[in-house]
Design an enzyme around this catalytic site. Structure first.
Site, PDB file in Angstrom:
ATOM      1  N   ASN A 217       0.751  -1.189  -0.049  1.00 47.81           N
ATOM      2  CA  ASN A 217       0.239  -0.022   0.084  1.00 47.81           C
ATOM      3  C   ASN A 217       0.910   1.382  -0.086  1.00 47.81           C
ATOM      4  OD1 ASN A 217      -0.432   1.833   2.497  1.00 47.81           O
ATOM      5  ND2 ASN A 217       0.304  -0.045   3.360  1.00 47.81           N
TER       6      ASN A 217
ATOM      7  N   PHE B 182      -1.637   8.090   4.208  1.00 49.23           N
ATOM      8  CA  PHE B 182      -2.594   8.785   5.019  1.00 49.23           C
ATOM      9  C   PHE B 182      -3.717   9.509   4.621  1.00 49.23           C
ATOM     10  CE2 PHE B 182       1.396   9.823   8.084  1.00 49.23           C
ATOM     11  CZ  PHE B 182       1.525   8.315   8.489  1.00 49.23           C
TER      12      PHE B 182
ATOM     13  N   SER C  57       5.421   5.264   8.378  1.00 49.41           N
ATOM     14  CA  SER C  57       4.826   4.782   7.204  1.00 49.41           C
ATOM     15  C   SER C  57       5.734   5.166   6.179  1.00 49.41           C
ATOM     16  CB  SER C  57       3.605   5.708   6.907  1.00 49.41           C
ATOM     17  OG  SER C  57       3.208   5.594   5.661  1.00 49.41           O
TER      18      SER C  57
ATOM     19  N   ASN D  11       5.010   6.121   3.143  1.00 48.82           N
ATOM     20  CA  ASN D  11       4.240   6.766   2.224  1.00 48.82           C
ATOM     21  C   ASN D  11       4.222   8.230   2.292  1.00 48.82           C
ATOM     22  OD1 ASN D  11       4.049   4.186   0.801  1.00 48.82           O
ATOM     23  ND2 ASN D  11       2.416   3.779   2.569  1.00 48.82           N
ATOM     24  N   THR D  12       4.703   8.831   3.335  1.00 50.76           N
ATOM     25  CA  THR D  12       4.852  10.144   3.433  1.00 50.76           C
ATOM     26  C   THR D  12       6.315  10.549   3.464  1.00 50.76           C
ATOM     27  OG1 THR D  12       2.700  10.242   4.761  1.00 50.76           O
ATOM     28  CG2 THR D  12       4.379  12.144   5.125  1.00 50.76           C
TER      29      THR D  12
ATOM     30  N   LYS E 242       5.692   3.867  16.758  1.00 50.79           N
ATOM     31  CA  LYS E 242       5.636   2.709  15.924  1.00 50.79           C
ATOM     32  C   LYS E 242       6.751   2.892  14.979  1.00 50.79           C
ATOM     33  CE  LYS E 242       2.522   0.045  12.710  1.00 50.79           C
ATOM     34  NZ  LYS E 242       1.303   0.031  12.374  1.00 50.79           N
TER      35      LYS E 242
ATOM     36  N   ASN F 224       5.871  -1.547  11.395  1.00 50.98           N
ATOM     37  CA  ASN F 224       5.135  -0.942  10.169  1.00 50.98           C
ATOM     38  C   ASN F 224       5.482  -1.896   9.072  1.00 50.98           C
ATOM     39  OD1 ASN F 224       3.355   0.677   8.574  1.00 50.98           O
ATOM     40  ND2 ASN F 224       3.971   2.323   9.976  1.00 50.98           N
TER      41      ASN F 224
END
Ligand SMILES: Cc1cc2nc3c(=O)[nH]c(=O)nc-3n(C[C@H](O)[C@H](O)[C@H](O)COP(=O)(O)O)c2cc1C
Length: 347
Positions: free
Chosen positions: A117, A121, A182, A184-185, A220, A248
């Site tokens: 994925n 967010f 994450s 993805n940021t 996390k 994560n």
């Protein structure tokens, strides 16, 4: 029930786009939670013997929780609680609403029981999440709220952005997860670095310590940290008294075939299990009992959950396993833990 899901329901759902299915599941859960009879029936089917455990001062009826990212806007918590979870981690919530990354951004790796994925967010923002959750409280299980950074907020401005989101969400969570992992940021993972992490977490803990009820925090972490970064994070956790969630999703692709390497994002599910267990094991060894630990990554059955608990996790979380094994996975895990004679260690 798990058999029925795998043979019938999963086959049906997997004909459709993954994000579409996820949104439909959340919408259905939202609707179902307002029908008390339906809620009670699900809860009855998902019922397992309790395995009570106390971590960071919170009493959990069992150590198996929902991982962050499943209910990003805190809208289906009552239904999800009925699936037998010991706790729910909701979010990740950012201060302001944001659309996330362009679609497609969610991919099933069916033969590997995995997901990639790069959602980024996508969420309705802290105020909306707070409104939704307020309507659903009180819930029968403790709730953790995961907090992240808005994509348009610089790394330098991140501490204030997290703090503002925390202030909105504080009344509604039993614990808070600080998401710095994450993939993805942009640059989010740079917040792991020792002094940066301190500067991020300190104002959050200060805020909490000034409140009537002082609530615990977890950070996390990514499974892709260098050993030194992990060591620094564990020492900071022990010093500042926050817990850690390991881990994560991973940016590594060594556990899946070549063709998935070009898919950007975080890999979760079975191929993450070994890596996240290695990191959890190292974290527990470094922490030496000083830090509350949650294990997340690749739990698809009771044996995988037990493995993490034996490695030193006080609690575990599932996400991808639910997609592949279905909503009664929690009961399957709890029945397995009960059969295996697992009992929470006295800490
Ligand atoms: C679609 C998707 C979205 C996720 N979103 C978040 C998120 O918003 N915040 C977060 O901390 N973790 C998020 N995660 C990571 C999960 O919480 C979990 O840590 C990870 O997937 C490993 O567990 P699993 O192998 O059981 O899926 C997401 C995972 C997936 C698959």
């Amino acid at each position: 029930m798990g058999f029925l899901y795998r043979k019938l329901i999963r086959r049906l759902l997997f004909n459709f786009n993954p994000e579409l299915v996820h949104d439909a599941v959340i919408r259905s859960a939202r609707a179902a939670q307002n029908v008390p009879l339906l809620n009670s029936m699900v809860a009855l089917m998902a019922r397992a013997k309790d395995l009570p455990v106390t971590v960071a001062g919170i009493k959990f009826r069992n150590p198996v929780g929902l991982a962050a990212g499943f209910d990003k806007n805190c809208e289906a918590a009552r239904f999800l609680a009925g699936l037998g979870f010991g706790f729910l981690e909701l979010g990740t919530v950012t201060l302001r609403p944001q659309p996330g990354n362009p679609k497609p951004r969610l991919f099933r790796l069916h033969e590997h029981r995995a997901i990639i994925n790069r959602m980024g967010f996508n969420n309705a923002g802290a105020w909306e999440a707070a409104r939704s959750l307020e309507r659903l409280l009180p819930l029968p299980v403790p709730v953790g709220i995961s907090i992240g950074k808005n994509a348009d907020c610089s790394i330098e401005a991140a501490p204030a952005n997290y703090l503002e989101a925390l202030k909105v969400m504080y009344p509604f969570g039993d614990y808070f997860a600080v998401n710095v992992s994450s993939p993805n940021t942009l640059q989010l993972r740079s917040l792991h670095a020792g002094e940066r992490l301190r500067r991020l977490v300190e104002p959050l803990l200060d805020f909490a310590s000034g409140q009537k009820r002082v609530k615990p925090f977890f950070v996390k972490i990514a499974p892709d940290l260098e050993h030194q970064e992990l060591e620094a994070a564990v020492e900071l956790a022990a010093e500042m008294k926050f817990g850690l969630i390991a881990t994560n999703t991973t940016v590594a692709r060594s556990s899946v075939p070549e063709r998935w390497r070009s898919y950007e994002g975080g890999l979760s599910g079975r191929p993450l299990r070994q890596l996240s267990n290695e990191v959890l094991g190292r974290t527990a060894a470094l922490a030496k009992g000083r830090v509350a630990l949650m294990g997340s990554g690749g739990i698809s059955d009771g044996a995988a959950a037990l493995e993490k608990l034996k490695l030193g996790a006080d609690l575990v979380q599932v996400y991808s396993g639910l997609v592949y094994e279905g909503p009664f996975l929690v009961k399957e895990i709890l029945d397995y833990l009960n059969r295996s004679g697992w009992r929470p260690p006295h800490r």
